[in-house]
Enzyme design. Structure first.
Site, PDB file in Angstrom:
ATOM      1  N   THR A 174      22.781 -31.968 -23.910  1.00 53.47           N
ATOM      2  CA  THR A 174      21.964 -32.467 -25.571  1.00 53.47           C
ATOM      3  C   THR A 174      20.878 -31.292 -25.709  1.00 53.47           C
ATOM      4  OG1 THR A 174      21.414 -33.654 -24.021  1.00 53.47           O
ATOM      5  CG2 THR A 174      22.405 -34.227 -25.010  1.00 53.47           C
ATOM      6  N   ASP A 175      20.480 -31.219 -26.863  1.00 54.56           N
ATOM      7  CA  ASP A 175      19.755 -29.944 -27.388  1.00 54.56           C
ATOM      8  C   ASP A 175      17.912 -30.295 -26.481  1.00 54.56           C
ATOM      9  OD1 ASP A 175      18.866 -27.774 -28.338  1.00 54.56           O
ATOM     10  OD2 ASP A 175      19.684 -27.359 -30.226  1.00 54.56           O
ATOM     11  N   LYS A 176      17.488 -29.258 -27.052  1.00 57.89           N
ATOM     12  CA  LYS A 176      16.411 -29.221 -26.947  1.00 57.89           C
ATOM     13  C   LYS A 176      15.596 -30.463 -27.322  1.00 57.89           C
ATOM     14  CE  LYS A 176      12.143 -26.991 -27.388  1.00 57.89           C
ATOM     15  NZ  LYS A 176      11.014 -26.068 -28.101  1.00 57.89           N
TER      16      LYS A 176
ATOM     17  N   HIS B  43      24.028 -27.927 -33.191  1.00 59.54           N
ATOM     18  CA  HIS B  43      23.356 -28.385 -34.952  1.00 59.54           C
ATOM     19  C   HIS B  43      24.493 -28.349 -35.456  1.00 59.54           C
ATOM     20  CE1 HIS B  43      20.025 -26.159 -32.488  1.00 59.54           C
ATOM     21  NE2 HIS B  43      19.906 -24.963 -33.372  1.00 59.54           N
TER      22      HIS B  43
ATOM     23  N   GLU C 236      17.289 -20.881 -26.102  1.00 56.88           N
ATOM     24  CA  GLU C 236      18.047 -21.932 -25.458  1.00 56.88           C
ATOM     25  C   GLU C 236      19.806 -21.840 -24.429  1.00 56.88           C
ATOM     26  OE1 GLU C 236      17.583 -24.849 -28.762  1.00 56.88           O
ATOM     27  OE2 GLU C 236      15.334 -23.682 -28.353  1.00 56.88           O
TER      28      GLU C 236
END
Length: 416
Positions: A136-138, A284, A411
């Protein structure tokens, strides 16, 4: 290690033999020779004592690990995790970047402190065969993340791990799995949700200073869900991530469902939750899928742009904010079919944990999303950037893609 005492004994005997045969030795006196012998013997004793002490310490340490492993043998398991991603730089650990705290950083610390893994396994996660279902992203949260690893099955294991975790991260379940299980490779599909204020679907001339008064019309909700049906099936999503060529086979992704639920009111604002299930997602991708539908609904782009985005040309696709994105559930249908009924392994389903999952979302995930949105207005701020996108022209590099490249550099290549 060379043994000193036998060597000295040989030298002394050889010296006596030379004397008996009439040979003259060096002028070193008997007294000095004896002193040298004493010194060598003393040094030998000290070295033997140091070696014995080190060996004792090593055996003791190894014995402690052996005792722990005998009492609590390491087994392959999966952990069901829930977390609020606010304040974290995603799920995956980034060794050497301690200033960018991730969910896995705190999880590994808790595993070591609780005694589930040896301390040196925390430095090298391969030693415990660690794998996550989704990176999972920031800022992205999760209600049903699953990780696989080998740990000691200590007593009251879930409670002991949670004792060393912050309140916004919780282990909600644990199940034994096959020795070769890998949570990423064995995962068939992932389900995400995205909570957003319904004002995102308002006409582009709507006064966003009056967000609390906006209510989504049923006809608009129906149109939104009709637009989401375009995504179902297998498509080339190279325009919905960054640095992916149209010819790259990995850009083809399979989406099984995507829809927006009925709206509800929280803190006087109206919100809705979008749900999407797919085999896997790129960086994204989900946020861009939602961003493009919002742009079409508001009238900034024509519906045909969605179909055009599957083609070879570069299409300017806006990326919705990351705040509302939540990993809801991961699916193991093939594993369950093969091993779930063999009498030895459990099905990887979490029906018994549903109440705990729901309680965590209500306590930590939904309030964070709603309060942050009301205070910071990330969606409204993002909506103001939609007029600068050119949805008709073929673009070489938009400002949005430049921002994505910078985020990738900062990231790493996480997934939604």
């Amino acid at each position: 290690m060379i043994k000193i005492r036998p060597l000295l004994s040989v030298l002394v005997n050889y010296r006596q033999l030379l004397v008996r045969n009439g040979f003259k030795l060096c002028t070193m006196s008997e007294e000095s020779t004896d002193q040298q012998t004493v010194k060598l013997l003393k040094r030998s004793n000290e070295e033997n004592e140091d070696s014995a002490e080190r060996a004792t310490k090593r055996v003791k340490a190894e014995g402690e690990h052996t005792e722990d492993d005998k009492k609590y043998p390491k087994k392959k398991v999966v952990l069901l995790l829930a977390y609020s991603g606010k304040g974290y730089y995603g799920m995956q650990r980034n060794p050497g970047n301690s200033q960018f705290r991730t969910i896995e950083d705190d999880l590994v610390i808790a595993l070591v402190k609780s005694g589930c893994i040896p301390e040196n396994h925390g430095d090298d996660m391969k030693k415990m065969s660690f794998q996550r279902c989704a990176r999972t992203d920031k800022g992205v949260s999760a209600a049903g993340q699953v990780v696989s690893l080998k740990i000691r099955l200590i007593e009251n294991i879930i409670e002991k791990i949670n004792e060393h975790l912050p309140p916004q991260i919780r282990v909600l379940g644990l199940k034994r799995v096959t020795q070769g299980f890998n949570s990423k490779n064995n995962c068939d599909a992932r389900t995400y949700s995205y909570m957003l204020p319904t004002v995102a679907f308002s006409p582009k001339d709507y006064d966003t200073e009056n967000i609390a008064a906006f209510r989504l019309e049923p006809e608009t909700l129906q149109k939104v869900n009709q637009l989401f049906t375009h995504y179902k099936g297998t498509h080339n999503f190279h325009n919905f991530t960054s640095q992916k060529a149209p010819s790259d086979p990995s850009a083809r992704r399979y989406i099984t469902e995507m829809s927006c639920g009925e709206p509800f009111v929280r803190n006087t604002w109206e919100f809705a939750v979008i749900t999407v299930r797919g085999q896997s997602f790129m960086l994204h991708q989900i946020r861009k899928m939602i961003g493009l539908v919002i742009a079409v609904t508001k009238g900034y782009a024509k519906e045909q742009v969605i179909e055009r985005s599957w083609g070879q040309e570069k299409v300017d696709v806006p990326k919705a904010p990351g705040l509302g994105l939540v990993l809801e559930r991961v699916h193991f249908d093939r594993y369950n079919k093969r091993f779930g009924g063999d009498g030895l392994h459990e099905r990887l389903e979490w029906d018994c944990e549903e109440e705990a999952i729901k309680a965590f979302k209500e306590a930590h995930i939904y309030p964070t999303i709603i309060e942050t949105e009301c205070e910071e207005g990330s969606m409204v701020s993002w909506m103001s950037t939609l007029p600068i996108h050119d949805f008709e022209a073929t673009v070489t590099e938009t400002q949005d893609s430049k921002d994505q490249k910078q985020e990738n550099a900062d990231e790493g290549n996480n997934s939604d």
